[in-house]
Write a protein that holds these residues in place. Sequence first.
Motif, mmCIF file in Angstrom:
data_model
loop_
_atom_site.group_PDB
_atom_site.id
_atom_site.type_symbol
_atom_site.label_atom_id
_atom_site.label_comp_id
_atom_site.label_asym_id
_atom_site.label_seq_id
_atom_site.Cartn_x
_atom_site.Cartn_y
_atom_site.Cartn_z
ATOM 1 N N ALA A 89 0.847 -1.207 0.000
ATOM 2 C CA ALA A 89 0.000 0.000 0.000
ATOM 3 C C ALA A 89 0.878 1.251 0.000
ATOM 4 O O ALA A 89 0.607 2.212 -0.714
ATOM 5 N N GLY A 90 1.961 1.201 0.794
ATOM 6 C CA GLY A 90 2.868 2.350 0.863
ATOM 7 C C GLY A 90 3.577 2.579 -0.461
ATOM 8 O O GLY A 90 3.781 3.719 -0.877
ATOM 9 N N LEU A 91 3.938 1.511 -1.114
ATOM 10 C CA LEU A 91 4.641 1.614 -2.404
ATOM 11 C C LEU A 91 3.727 2.195 -3.480
ATOM 12 O O LEU A 91 4.149 3.019 -4.290
ATOM 13 N N ALA A 92 2.474 1.787 -3.451
ATOM 14 C CA ALA A 92 1.544 2.213 -4.500
ATOM 15 C C ALA A 92 0.776 3.482 -4.131
ATOM 16 O O ALA A 92 0.042 4.024 -4.949
ATOM 17 N N GLY A 93 0.929 3.968 -2.876
ATOM 18 C CA GLY A 93 0.157 5.140 -2.438
ATOM 19 C C GLY A 93 -1.322 4.802 -2.368
ATOM 20 O O GLY A 93 -2.170 5.570 -2.816
ATOM 21 N N LYS A 94 -1.612 3.640 -1.826
ATOM 22 C CA LYS A 94 -3.004 3.184 -1.779
ATOM 23 C C LYS A 94 -3.533 3.154 -0.356
ATOM 24 O O LYS A 94 -2.786 3.214 0.617
ATOM 25 N N GLU A 95 -4.854 2.995 -0.275
ATOM 26 C CA GLU A 95 -5.540 2.948 1.023
ATOM 27 C C GLU A 95 -5.061 1.766 1.861
ATOM 28 O O GLU A 95 -4.917 0.655 1.364
ATOM 29 N N ILE A 96 -4.822 2.031 3.133
ATOM 30 C CA ILE A 96 -4.413 0.973 4.053
ATOM 31 C C ILE A 96 -5.636 0.317 4.671
ATOM 32 O O ILE A 96 -5.655 -0.877 4.933
ATOM 33 N N THR A 97 -6.652 1.174 4.891
ATOM 34 C CA THR A 97 -7.847 0.722 5.589
ATOM 35 C C THR A 97 -8.361 -0.603 5.035
ATOM 36 O O THR A 97 -8.575 -0.734 3.845
ATOM 37 N N GLY A 98 -8.528 -1.565 5.901
ATOM 38 C CA GLY A 98 -9.091 -2.858 5.498
ATOM 39 C C GLY A 98 -8.107 -3.775 4.813
ATOM 40 O O GLY A 98 -8.394 -4.940 4.544
ATOM 41 N N SER A 99 -6.890 -3.264 4.528
ATOM 42 C CA SER A 99 -5.965 -4.067 3.723
ATOM 43 C C SER A 99 -5.073 -4.959 4.590
ATOM 44 O O SER A 99 -4.438 -5.865 4.107
ATOM 45 N N SER A 100 -5.034 -4.671 5.882
ATOM 46 C CA SER A 100 -4.041 -5.375 6.667
ATOM 47 C C SER A 100 -4.613 -5.920 7.971
ATOM 48 O O SER A 100 -4.250 -5.471 9.052
ATOM 49 N N GLN A 101 -5.497 -6.870 7.829
ATOM 50 C CA GLN A 101 -6.169 -7.420 9.013
ATOM 51 C C GLN A 101 -5.182 -8.131 9.942
ATOM 52 O O GLN A 101 -5.412 -8.210 11.147
ATOM 53 N N SER A 102 -4.063 -8.604 9.380
ATOM 54 C CA SER A 102 -3.133 -9.361 10.218
ATOM 55 C C SER A 102 -2.484 -8.498 11.305
ATOM 56 O O SER A 102 -2.069 -9.007 12.345
ATOM 57 N N VAL A 103 -2.376 -7.164 11.070
ATOM 58 C CA VAL A 103 -1.764 -6.330 12.112
ATOM 59 C C VAL A 103 -2.801 -5.781 13.104
ATOM 60 O O VAL A 103 -2.434 -5.158 14.097
ATOM 61 N N MET A 104 -4.077 -6.019 12.836
ATOM 62 C CA MET A 104 -5.110 -5.444 13.702
ATOM 63 C C MET A 104 -5.039 -5.917 15.170
ATOM 64 O O MET A 104 -5.276 -5.122 16.079
ATOM 65 N N PRO A 105 -4.682 -7.190 15.418
ATOM 66 C CA PRO A 105 -4.527 -7.588 16.826
ATOM 67 C C PRO A 105 -3.436 -6.770 17.536
ATOM 68 O O PRO A 105 -3.563 -6.443 18.718
ATOM 69 N N VAL A 106 -2.376 -6.420 16.814
ATOM 70 C CA VAL A 106 -1.323 -5.585 17.414
ATOM 71 C C VAL A 106 -1.883 -4.193 17.721
ATOM 72 O O VAL A 106 -1.609 -3.620 18.785
ATOM 73 N N ILE A 107 -2.679 -3.675 16.804
ATOM 74 C CA ILE A 107 -3.273 -2.340 17.011
ATOM 75 C C ILE A 107 -4.195 -2.378 18.229
ATOM 76 O O ILE A 107 -4.199 -1.460 19.049
ATOM 77 N N GLN A 108 -4.944 -3.475 18.341
ATOM 78 C CA GLN A 108 -5.829 -3.634 19.500
ATOM 79 C C GLN A 108 -5.020 -3.597 20.808
ATOM 80 O O GLN A 108 -5.409 -2.941 21.777
ATOM 81 N N ASN A 109 -3.872 -4.268 20.815
ATOM 82 C CA ASN A 109 -3.001 -4.264 22.005
ATOM 83 C C ASN A 109 -2.463 -2.875 22.308
ATOM 84 O O ASN A 109 -2.341 -2.481 23.472
ATOM 85 N N ILE A 110 -2.107 -2.158 21.251
ATOM 86 C CA ILE A 110 -1.572 -0.802 21.440
ATOM 87 C C ILE A 110 -2.636 0.069 22.110
ATOM 88 O O ILE A 110 -2.359 0.795 23.073
ATOM 89 N N ILE A 111 -3.866 -0.039 21.628
ATOM 90 C CA ILE A 111 -4.960 0.764 22.193
ATOM 91 C C ILE A 111 -5.217 0.347 23.646
ATOM 92 O O ILE A 111 -5.428 1.201 24.516
ATOM 93 N N ALA A 112 -5.136 -0.946 23.896
ATOM 94 C CA ALA A 112 -5.315 -1.420 25.282
ATOM 95 C C ALA A 112 -4.199 -0.870 26.166
ATOM 96 O O ALA A 112 -4.428 -0.495 27.316
#
Length: 258
Positions: free
Chosen positions: A230-253
């Motif tokens: 997504a970063g290389l192509a300048g594209k939307e990240i939203t919804g593209s990377s479900q595998s990192v979402m558990p890490v994001i959940q931990n960060i918010i916790a």
Amino acid sequence: MKILICGKGGSGKSTLTALLAEYYGKDGKKVMVVDTDESNLGLHRFLGVNHPTDLMDQMGGKQELLGKMMSAMKSSEGIMNLQLFDQEWKLQDIPPACIAENGTVRLLSIGKIHHAGEGCACPMGFVAKQFLKNLKLLDNEMVIIDTEAGLEHFGRGVEEGADAVLMVLDPSYESVLLAKKAADMAASLSLPMYFVLNKVTQEISTQMRKDLPADKIIGEIPVDQNLLSAGLAGKEITGSSQSVMPVIQNIIAGIKSS
Ligand SMILES: Nc1ncnc2c1ncn2[C@@H]1O[C@H](COP(=O)(O)OP(=O)(O)O)[C@@H](O)[C@H]1O
Ligand SMILES: [Mg+2]
């Protein structure tokens, strides 16, 4: 809550901003991403929206504000009394043209550098600081602030309008040095500060942790192929990377629990 994201260039500030915004949005929060990086041109792409009218341009442009700042500096009142926003400034008061929306996430951009030789970015910092400081949020609202690389935003006082600082570190000693300096500055402002190690393996994390206070590290994000693409192509990240979402959940916790 207003969370300010900082770190060195390319560490992953805008990426983490977009991921946090996505998560909070899906969690039912009203999310506003505030782009205070006057040089970065791609955050709106990560969020999958068109770039909105900059707040600075909506307020008459950089030259006009610079003029006001100069006159305030020369007057007996001084620049600290130059108030650009009401004390009770709310998200709903932002001019609609300055907001780009993608489902649950909205983007506001303070201002960008448009021309060579146009002068320093101080007016952007001034607007960002006052906007965030005066902004009063409702219970269900979240503001994620993306910043320019390095420590200039601390110098400008943008942190004064934040409730917490989240620093992104990529695998470099420069990031570690910057983190220590930023942590000192956040402490001097009595602001909670957290670190997220980005683009790390287990081995790299172990090495970086030797130089960092363990209690400040609230997340580790591995190199993720979808984020890279997504970063290389300048594209939307939203919804593209479900595998990192558990890490994001931990960060918010991690932010919530301290
Ligand atoms: N965990 C990750 N895995 C793979 N690529 C990443 C990761 N985090 C960031 N990137 C990529 O690194 C580059 C810099 O990230 P960006 O968020 O723009 O950094 P910053 O805002 O700190 O300058 C982008 O191309 C982005 O896609
Ligand atoms: Mg960025």
